[in-house]
Every structure is written in C-alpha cells, then in structure tokens.
Design an enzyme around this catalytic site. Structure first.
Site, PDB file in Angstrom:
ATOM      1  N   SER A   1       0.797  -1.301  -0.023  1.00  0.00           N
ATOM      2  CA  SER A   1      -0.051   0.035  -0.019  1.00  0.00           C
ATOM      3  C   SER A   1       1.035   1.395  -0.092  1.00  0.00           C
ATOM      4  O   SER A   1       0.366   2.123  -0.309  1.00  0.00           O
ATOM      5  CB  SER A   1      -0.953   0.012   1.328  1.00  0.00           C
ATOM      6  OG  SER A   1      -0.684  -0.964   2.002  1.00  0.00           O
TER       7      SER A   1
ATOM      8  N   HIS B   1      -3.143  -3.406  -5.857  1.00  0.00           N
ATOM      9  CA  HIS B   1      -3.468  -3.288  -4.756  1.00  0.00           C
ATOM     10  C   HIS B   1      -5.012  -3.337  -4.441  1.00  0.00           C
ATOM     11  O   HIS B   1      -5.840  -2.475  -4.998  1.00  0.00           O
ATOM     12  CB  HIS B   1      -3.162  -1.548  -4.498  1.00  0.00           C
ATOM     13  CG  HIS B   1      -3.237  -0.934  -3.124  1.00  0.00           C
ATOM     14  ND1 HIS B   1      -3.732   0.131  -2.926  1.00  0.00           N
ATOM     15  CD2 HIS B   1      -3.313  -1.558  -1.747  1.00  0.00           C
ATOM     16  CE1 HIS B   1      -3.898   0.334  -1.850  1.00  0.00           C
ATOM     17  NE2 HIS B   1      -3.466  -0.444  -1.008  1.00  0.00           N
TER      18      HIS B   1
ATOM     19  N   GLU C   1      -6.465  -1.072  -7.396  1.00  0.00           N
ATOM     20  CA  GLU C   1      -5.423  -0.344  -7.899  1.00  0.00           C
ATOM     21  C   GLU C   1      -4.546  -1.032  -8.734  1.00  0.00           C
ATOM     22  O   GLU C   1      -3.800  -1.696  -8.076  1.00  0.00           O
ATOM     23  CB  GLU C   1      -5.017   0.906  -7.343  1.00  0.00           C
ATOM     24  CG  GLU C   1      -5.887   2.042  -6.698  1.00  0.00           C
ATOM     25  CD  GLU C   1      -5.088   2.801  -5.654  1.00  0.00           C
ATOM     26  OE1 GLU C   1      -5.169   3.867  -5.847  1.00  0.00           O
ATOM     27  OE2 GLU C   1      -4.714   2.415  -4.747  1.00  0.00           O
TER      28      GLU C   1
ATOM     29  N   ASN D   1      -4.969   6.367  -1.464  1.00  0.00           N
ATOM     30  CA  ASN D   1      -4.608   6.888  -0.177  1.00  0.00           C
ATOM     31  C   ASN D   1      -3.902   8.487  -0.266  1.00  0.00           C
ATOM     32  O   ASN D   1      -3.795   8.987   0.817  1.00  0.00           O
ATOM     33  CB  ASN D   1      -3.392   5.946   0.370  1.00  0.00           C
ATOM     34  CG  ASN D   1      -3.986   4.472   0.794  1.00  0.00           C
ATOM     35  OD1 ASN D   1      -5.097   4.587   1.220  1.00  0.00           O
ATOM     36  ND2 ASN D   1      -3.421   3.571   1.120  1.00  0.00           N
TER      37      ASN D   1
HETATM   38  P1  NAD Z   1      -0.690  -9.726   7.364  1.00  0.00           P
HETATM   39  O1  NAD Z   1       0.294  -9.368   8.685  1.00  0.00           O
HETATM   40  O2  NAD Z   1      -2.023 -10.044   7.900  1.00  0.00           O
HETATM   41  O3  NAD Z   1      -0.160 -10.871   6.595  1.00  0.00           O
HETATM   42  C1  NAD Z   1       1.161 -11.059   6.262  1.00  0.00           C
HETATM   43  C2  NAD Z   1       1.462 -12.480   5.915  1.00  0.00           C
HETATM   44  O4  NAD Z   1       2.788 -12.583   5.229  1.00  0.00           O
HETATM   45  C3  NAD Z   1       1.563 -13.078   7.170  1.00  0.00           C
HETATM   46  O5  NAD Z   1       0.734 -14.211   7.185  1.00  0.00           O
HETATM   47  C4  NAD Z   1       3.178 -13.643   7.291  1.00  0.00           C
HETATM   48  O6  NAD Z   1       3.349 -14.863   8.151  1.00  0.00           O
HETATM   49  C5  NAD Z   1       3.312 -13.693   5.728  1.00  0.00           C
HETATM   50  N1  NAD Z   1       4.807 -13.401   5.430  1.00  0.00           N
HETATM   51  C6  NAD Z   1       5.810 -12.671   6.043  1.00  0.00           C
HETATM   52  N2  NAD Z   1       6.977 -12.696   5.444  1.00  0.00           N
HETATM   53  C7  NAD Z   1       6.747 -13.941   4.455  1.00  0.00           C
HETATM   54  C8  NAD Z   1       7.600 -14.411   3.493  1.00  0.00           C
HETATM   55  N3  NAD Z   1       8.825 -14.007   3.401  1.00  0.00           N
HETATM   56  N4  NAD Z   1       7.016 -15.364   2.684  1.00  0.00           N
HETATM   57  C9  NAD Z   1       5.640 -15.759   2.936  1.00  0.00           C
HETATM   58  N5  NAD Z   1       4.992 -15.272   3.850  1.00  0.00           N
HETATM   59  C10 NAD Z   1       5.330 -14.332   4.519  1.00  0.00           C
HETATM   60  O7  NAD Z   1      -0.657  -8.429   6.476  1.00  0.00           O
HETATM   61  P2  NAD Z   1      -1.883  -7.896   5.535  1.00  0.00           P
HETATM   62  O8  NAD Z   1      -2.630  -6.888   6.317  1.00  0.00           O
HETATM   63  O9  NAD Z   1      -2.364  -9.039   4.882  1.00  0.00           O
HETATM   64  O10 NAD Z   1      -0.829  -7.101   4.546  1.00  0.00           O
HETATM   65  C11 NAD Z   1      -0.146  -7.547   3.604  1.00  0.00           C
HETATM   66  C12 NAD Z   1       0.290  -6.609   2.537  1.00  0.00           C
HETATM   67  O11 NAD Z   1      -0.848  -6.027   1.861  1.00  0.00           O
HETATM   68  C13 NAD Z   1       1.033  -5.478   2.970  1.00  0.00           C
HETATM   69  O12 NAD Z   1       1.790  -5.144   2.004  1.00  0.00           O
HETATM   70  C14 NAD Z   1      -0.069  -4.362   3.116  1.00  0.00           C
HETATM   71  O13 NAD Z   1       0.604  -3.151   3.193  1.00  0.00           O
HETATM   72  C15 NAD Z   1      -0.818  -4.678   2.045  1.00  0.00           C
HETATM   73  N6  NAD Z   1      -2.293  -4.214   2.131  1.00  0.00           N
HETATM   74  C16 NAD Z   1      -2.917  -4.280   3.380  1.00  0.00           C
HETATM   75  C17 NAD Z   1      -4.148  -3.712   3.485  1.00  0.00           C
HETATM   76  C18 NAD Z   1      -4.907  -3.829   4.913  1.00  0.00           C
HETATM   77  O14 NAD Z   1      -6.018  -3.213   4.859  1.00  0.00           O
HETATM   78  N7  NAD Z   1      -4.525  -4.646   5.669  1.00  0.00           N
HETATM   79  C19 NAD Z   1      -4.779  -3.198   2.643  1.00  0.00           C
HETATM   80  C20 NAD Z   1      -4.188  -2.989   1.527  1.00  0.00           C
HETATM   81  C21 NAD Z   1      -2.698  -3.433   1.050  1.00  0.00           C
END
Ligand code: NAD
Length: 718
Positions: free
Chosen positions: A430, A451, A463, A501
């Site tokens: 993001s 995104h 996006e 954003n």
């Molecule tokens: P999260 O913490 O819920 O999940 C991340 C997952 O990635 C975890 O299960 C972790 O174990 C895994 N992980 C970490 N390193 C890893 C690796 N090297 N190999 C495999 N798995 C790995 O996070 P999230 O909220 O799902 O966010 C994930 C991405 O999405 C981020 O880049 C975040 O910025 C983006 N994002 C989040 C949101 C939101 O509202 N949470 C919205 C849009 C985008």
C-alpha cells in the site's frame, strides 16, 4: 421501417415479434427503436385475424438491457418538457400494447432491465427462461431515477405490495423468484419458451382469462385505508433510514406507487409522470447517472491506450502471504474458478489463511449469496505450501507479505530462481514504490502493483499500479485478471499513496489538525458523515489502526513535504499503544458495554499536550471545507501529474475505495457542482494555512474560464 423487428406468424394465427438490433450485442430501447415498435403495434392493432402476440428477443440470453445509454446520459440534462414528452411517449406506446385486441405474452430470455421490464409488464403475461442469465430488474432508483414508463403502476397491480421492494430496492429478480412473486407466469427451459408461449395464448383464448386480467390491470389496486397507511408508513420509514435523505429516488418511487396505486391505471400513470418530473434532472440523478457511465467505462477499459495489446492468458495464480490480505486475494481467485496456490512461512499461518478463505464463502452462504457447493468448489481450487516450488507454473504471482520493503525485495530475489519465463509478479503493497521494487524483480517489465482494499471480498476496487518499467502487456493482463475476479480495476501511475491513499491522506490528516486546534472530535466526524461519508475521519483512523495511519502518513509526508505534515498527536497515541479498535482504544474507547465507540477520558491528556488552540470558532460548513478542500486539491494534482488518465478514475477510485458519497458523484464532480470559482473563494478563507489550501493550477484555470472536469452533455431527447 428499419430492421430492428421481425414479424413471423406461427400456425397462421399467432404473431411472433422478435427484437434483434442488428450489429449490437444487446437490445436497448432507443427512441428510434421505440418509434419502430410503435409502428408495429399500430399495424398489429388493426389485425382481426390474429389469436395472439408473442414478443421475444432475437439474442439468446439477452432480452432487453433497458434504455439506450447515450440517451440516458442526456436525460440528466433534459428540460422538464423534454422529459415529460419522453414519458408520455412510453406511456402511450405501452398502453397501446396493453390494448391489443388479442392476448399477448412476452418471452424473456436473459437480462430484462428497466424499460425492457416495463415493456414486458404491458403484456398480458410473461414467461422466462429458467437460466442464471435471466434477471428481471427495475434498476432505475440506482441511478437516481424511477421507472416512469408504467413500472410503478403496472407492477403493484400485478404483484401487490411486493412491488415496493422490487421497485424501491432496484435489485434483480431471478426467474425463480419472479415466478414466485407472480411477475412471470412460469420459468421454463430456453428451448421450450416459444411453445409455452403458444400454449398460454391457446389457454387465454379458450378461457377468456386474458380479458379478466386486463380489466383487473386497469383497476385501482384496492388497498383498504389501514393496509394503505401501514404499508406506506413502514416502507417510508425503512427507506428514510436507508437513504438518510441523500438518495431521493427510492422515496420518489414509493411516492409514485403510493399516489397512483389506489386509482384507475390511467390516473396512476399521471401520478407516476408527476413524481418523475420532480425527480428527473435533479443534480443527484445527474451524479448517479454519471457514476453509471464511469463504471461502464471502467468495465470496458483494457487499462492501456494501445489497441494492439492483448491481455496474456492466466490459467494459474499464486499468492505469497496468507494473512488478512493474502487469504482474501487467494479466496477471490479460487472463488472465480482459478487454480490458486497460497504460500506462507509455516503451516499454522496457512491453516489460518484457509480458514479465512472459507469464512468468505460461509458468510456468503449465510446471506443466500452462495450455495454450499461453492465452498467445496473454492477449496478444490486452493492449494498451499510453505515452499516456493508450487509457484513454478504460475502465470501471475501476487505478493501480499508484511509491509516491509527489505522482506519484499528478498522474496522477489528468491522467486527469480523459481518462476517460469513470462510470469507476472504483482505486489499488494500500500505504500512502497513499485518502480523502486521493480529493480529487484525477476523482470521489471513484468512487475506491477495490484492494490486490493480490505476486506478483499467486499471491496470492489483494485488499483493497478504501473511502475516506470511496467509493460502495457503486464497492465492489460492484470486489468483483465482483476475483472475476471469481479473487481473494478483502475490503472494508476506509481506515486506515494498511489491514487486513493494519496487523496485520502490530506483529509485524514486535516481531521487531526482540527482536533489539535480545538474542534471536538464528534463535530469533525459529524461534518464528514453529514457530507455523506460512511464514517468520519477520526472514527476511520480508529478502524484502520493508528499504527497503519502513522506509517502511511510518514511515507506521504516525506513524499509531499510542501503540504503534508505529520501531526505529532498520532505518534504519541501509537507510542501509548492506543492503536484504535484492535487494541480497544485509540481516539475513542472500543469494546465497552455499548458496541459503539465511546469518548475516552484517558485520551484528553494526550490531546492536551498537542493542543494548538483551545476552542475553535469554525462552524460546520467551515469544518467540512477544511476536510474536503485539501482532498479536492490533491485530486487535481493527481490529474495534473497524469497519475490517472481521466477525472472519472479519481472519482470512481474514491467512491469504490473509501465510500465517497455516490450521490455527490465524486470529489471532482462535487467541485463542478459547487463551481471552481466559489471553491477558490472559500480557499481564500484558509490561505494562512499555507500550501494545503493554495488553489492548484487546474482549479485556478477552471475558476477563471468556467471549465469543468466533466463536459455537460447537450440534451437530445425529442
Ligand atoms: P498480515 O500481517 O495479515 O499478513 C502478512 C502475511 O505474510 C503473514 O501471514 C506472514 O506470515 C506472511 N509473510 C511474511 N513474510 C513472508 C515471506 N517471506 N514469505 C511468505 N509469507 C510471508 O498483513 P496484511 O494486512 O495481509 O498485509 C499484507 C500486504 O498487503 C502488505 O503489503 C500491506 O501493506 C498490504 N495491504 C494491506 C491492507 C490492509 O488493510 N491490511 C490493505 C491493502 C494492502
């Protein structure tokens, strides 16, 4: 006559009229088509040799998609007189059908929408095909209008008060549901449609039943005073609370039903016209019609300007990270029948990801939007692994691991030795630059941002972020993939915050600055919700998490230092462990006895330390301007920098991404409606606050020349 209609005769005595617009994928009811239909009806009315009329579409699985889109657009700007004439024309034509001297049956196969549904309602009966494609709908209220070609009068006379939900809700009915309600006589297999129509004509002729029905259809509905009062008071209350006074169409449709249903049909139609004239041409209807067109454009947008670029084939998808976003993204693909592999660091996290994916389908089953089989189908498409090997045959791999640039880049490097030639690698980041991370990707031209928004199963927007090296083929493939999983993609050039954003941040930030200036948090949230936002900005900070707000804010403040500041208040709240809803406290307290967030005395001293003013003198309109004007200015910068291709991309991004009120049509449409000149005047009031409130080049030009972001179409209705 042109060639939209063909007339055949079955058994020498039943006319079969077929609508099939040449060289068009769907049938729509333009003025030209309706004029032609009027001639056919005029001729048929003189026939004394016919036993009945069957009407159908010549396009399998497509009945009538409603009004012609171009003509619909001009409706928003037509004069009252023009709208009145268009309504009269439809009423006269459909009443002519209802008076034909023999029984009539409409045969519906596929989408039957708006004016097409009203046309079918003018027939003595309707039979539809029992297929998933067949949907019967009066969607007018969704674009700020009401069905004004007899829909609000004929449907209640046919199915009684159930018509209120169909008309005021604007949702489609399946053939099965339509049969249950009595909208259609029966739902039958497609190959039986004409035969069943014939049989119904025979039955009508033998029984004389059609005459009785016609007589009934012309009469008042005959509700008792008690029924009348109860039904309309209940519906009105329900619609008031649902539309919050911001969407007038459902209530206007209800008014048309109410004023017309207990009168003879002819007078009911007059009531319908009267109410429609009050509604059509309103700015809200124009905005909602605008959104309809913007969505339609996005649905057909390949995402690139070059016409020689075709999306690549995607047979298998991989998702790295099975957290909140990864699991949602994997579920969205698997639910669409795309074999999907999900990868995470250990089995426990993968199990949690699978559980979350299951929850998506289970919650849909609960509300009747999915069948139990769908769960098995989705799970059959979903595989998991803690190793990268499973990604070797994937056409697209979407990375959704923790928001950490080093970790992401390290993952891309590992994937370089695993992915096959041609795989597209997409990141769900993001905040991190796509152009920068592309350098670590196996092939920068096949690296792109994808995104998604949270929760993935409910948020329609994706996006698609193109970095400097991203190829057109990559963009086109990801745009097509997003559409395949029923999302609405908007292509955005890489910049801090991307589109949504970036434009949201100034508004979220300003809310905190207002708070520090002494504006009560309830007044800030109230100003935003009164404007039409689903929740206020302070409440939204608590919902997304203050750590997330802080982190995103830091990135944006670094990227746009001339206008973005990071309120220190946020940093202190994060330091104090007040991260919002997820920790039970943020700006407000969460999880108390009442399910609603409540004022929290522990917050006051933290705020006190950051107070820049004691009591604010801003009134509600000024608070609203303080929140939304910086958002508007950022939106104009996004356009100036060519981050998106059209004003509509900004407006749809905000409507789908943050719930910007659809009745306002988007922030740029709001600017058009307010007038750039007036906005510039209002910015003057906040000039001392610096760059955040300085009119941009575009806004200044619009103020000087009267230009608008959206052209005003000329009315062409006859
Ligand atoms: P999260 O913490 O819920 O999940 C991340 C997952 O990635 C975890 O299960 C972790 O174990 C895994 N992980 C970490 N390193 C890893 C690796 N090297 N190999 C495999 N798995 C790995 O996070 P999230 O909220 O799902 O966010 C994930 C991405 O999405 C981020 O880049 C975040 O910025 C983006 N994002 C989040 C949101 C939101 O509202 N949470 C919205 C849009 C985008």
């Amino acid at each position: 006559m042109s060639d939209a209609f063909q007339l055949e005769e079955l058994d020498g005595s039943i006319a079969l009229l077929t609508l099939n617009l040449p060289e068009k994928k769907v049938n729509t009811l333009s003025q030209a088509v309706l004029a032609e239909l009027a001639k056919w009806i005029g001729q048929l009315a003189k026939r004394t040799d016919l036993r009945g009329l069957l009407f159908r579409s010549g396009k399998p699985g497509q009945f009538i998609a409603g009004a012609d889109l171009k003509e619909l657009a001009t409706l928003a700007y037509a004069s009252q007189e023009q709208v009145g004439q268009a309504i009269d024309f439809g009423h006269k034509l459909y009443s002519g059908i209802a008076r034909l001297p023999f029984p009539t049956v409409a045969l519906i196969d596929g989408n039957c929408m708006g004016g097409g549904t009203e046309l079918a309602l003018a027939f003595d009966e309707r039979i539809a095909t029992a297929t998933p494609e067949t949907k019967i709908q009066l969607p007018e209220v969704n674009i700020g209008l009401l069905p004004a070609w007899g829909g609000t009068q004929r449907l209640p006379r046919l199915i009684g008060l159930n018509a209120i939900e169909v008309i005021c809700g604007g949702q489609p009915l399946s053939a099965k549901k339509a049969a249950e309600l009595g909208v259609i006589f029966d739902a039958v297999p497609a190959d039986r449609l004409v035969d069943e129509g014939r049989r119904l004509i025979d039955y009508f002729q033998e029984s004389g039943e059609w005459k009785r029905r016609r007589e009934q259809a012309r009469q008042p509905l005959g509700l008792s005073p008690d029924q009348f009062t109860f039904a309309f008071a209940t519906a009105e209350g329900l619609l008031q609370s649902k539309t919050k006074g911001q969407y007038p169409a459902p209530l206007a449709a209800l008014k048309a039903i109410k004023e017309g249903c207990n009168l003879p049909l002819e007078q009911g139609l007059e009531a319908e016209k009267r109410v429609a004239l009050e509604l059509f041409g309103s700015p809200i209807a124009a905005n909602l019609i605008g959104i309809f067109f913007m969505k339609n454009r996005l649905a057909h947008d390949p995402g690139v300007d070059r016409t020689d670029v075709k999306p690549g084939q995607v047979d298998r998808v991989g998702v790295v990270g099975s957290g909140l976003m990864g699991a949602g993204i994997a579920a969205a693909h698997a639910r669409s029948g795309i074999p999907t592999a999900m990868v995470d660091v250990d089995d426990a996290r993968l199990a949690a990801g699978i559980k979350q994916a299951e929850e998506v389908v289970l919650s849909r089953i609960k509300i009747g939007r999915a069948a139990p089989m769908d769960l098995a189908d989705m799970l059959a498409e979903l595989s998991t692994s803690t190793g990268h090997g499973i990604l070797a045959d994937r056409d697209v791999v979407i990375e959704a691991i923790t928001e950490n640039e080093e970790a992401k880049v390290a993952t891309y490097k590992q994937l370089a030795g695993v992915l096959k030639e041609g795989t597209i690698l997409a990141s769900n980041t993001s905040t991190i630059s796509i152009t920068r991370m592309a350098a670590a990707a196996p092939d920068p031209s096949r690296f792109v941002g994808m995104h998604f928004f949270s929760p993935v199963d409910r948020m329609e927007l994706v996006e698609v972020i193109r970095g400097e090296a991203t190829s057109d083929e990559t963009v086109a493939t990801i745009v097509a993939l997003a559409k395949r999983i029923r999302k609405t993609p908007i292509v955005v050039r890489d910049c801090a915050g991307f589109l949504v954003n970036r434009v949201l941040f100034p508004y979220m930030n300003e809310a905190l600055l207002l708070l520090q200036e002494g504006v009560p948090m309830d007044a800030i949230d109230k100003a935003a919700t009164t404007f039409g936002m689903p929740v206020g900005p302070i409440a939204l900070h608590d919902m997304v998490g203050l750590d997330t707000s802080f982190f995103a804010g830091k990135v944006l403040a670094a990227a746009y230092p001339d206008r973005a500041t990071m309120p220190a208040l946020l940093k202190d709240l994060v330091k104090a462990g007040r991260l919002g809803k997820k920790t039970g406290a943020g700006f407000r307290a969460h999880g108390g006895k009442s399910s609603k967030p409540a004022a929290d005395p522990a917050f006051a001293p933290i705020l006190e330390a950051h107070r820049t003013g004691s009591e604010s003198t801003l009134n509600a309109a000024e608070i609203t301007d303080r929140l939304f004007l910086p958002m508007l200015l950022e939106a104009t910068r996004v356009l100036e920098e060519g981050i998106v291709r059209e004003p509509a991309d900004v407006d749809m991004g905000l409507i789908l991404g943050i719930g910007f009120p659809p009745f306002r049509g988007g922030i740029l449409r709001w600017c058009d409606a307010e007038g750039a000149g007036k906005i510039v005047d209002r910015l003057e009031r906040f000039a001392t606050l610096g760059k955040r409130y300085e009119p941009t080049e575009t806004l200044t030009r619009h103020a000087q020349t009267g230009a608008t972001f959206y052209p005003v179409p000329k009315a062409t209705l006859a």
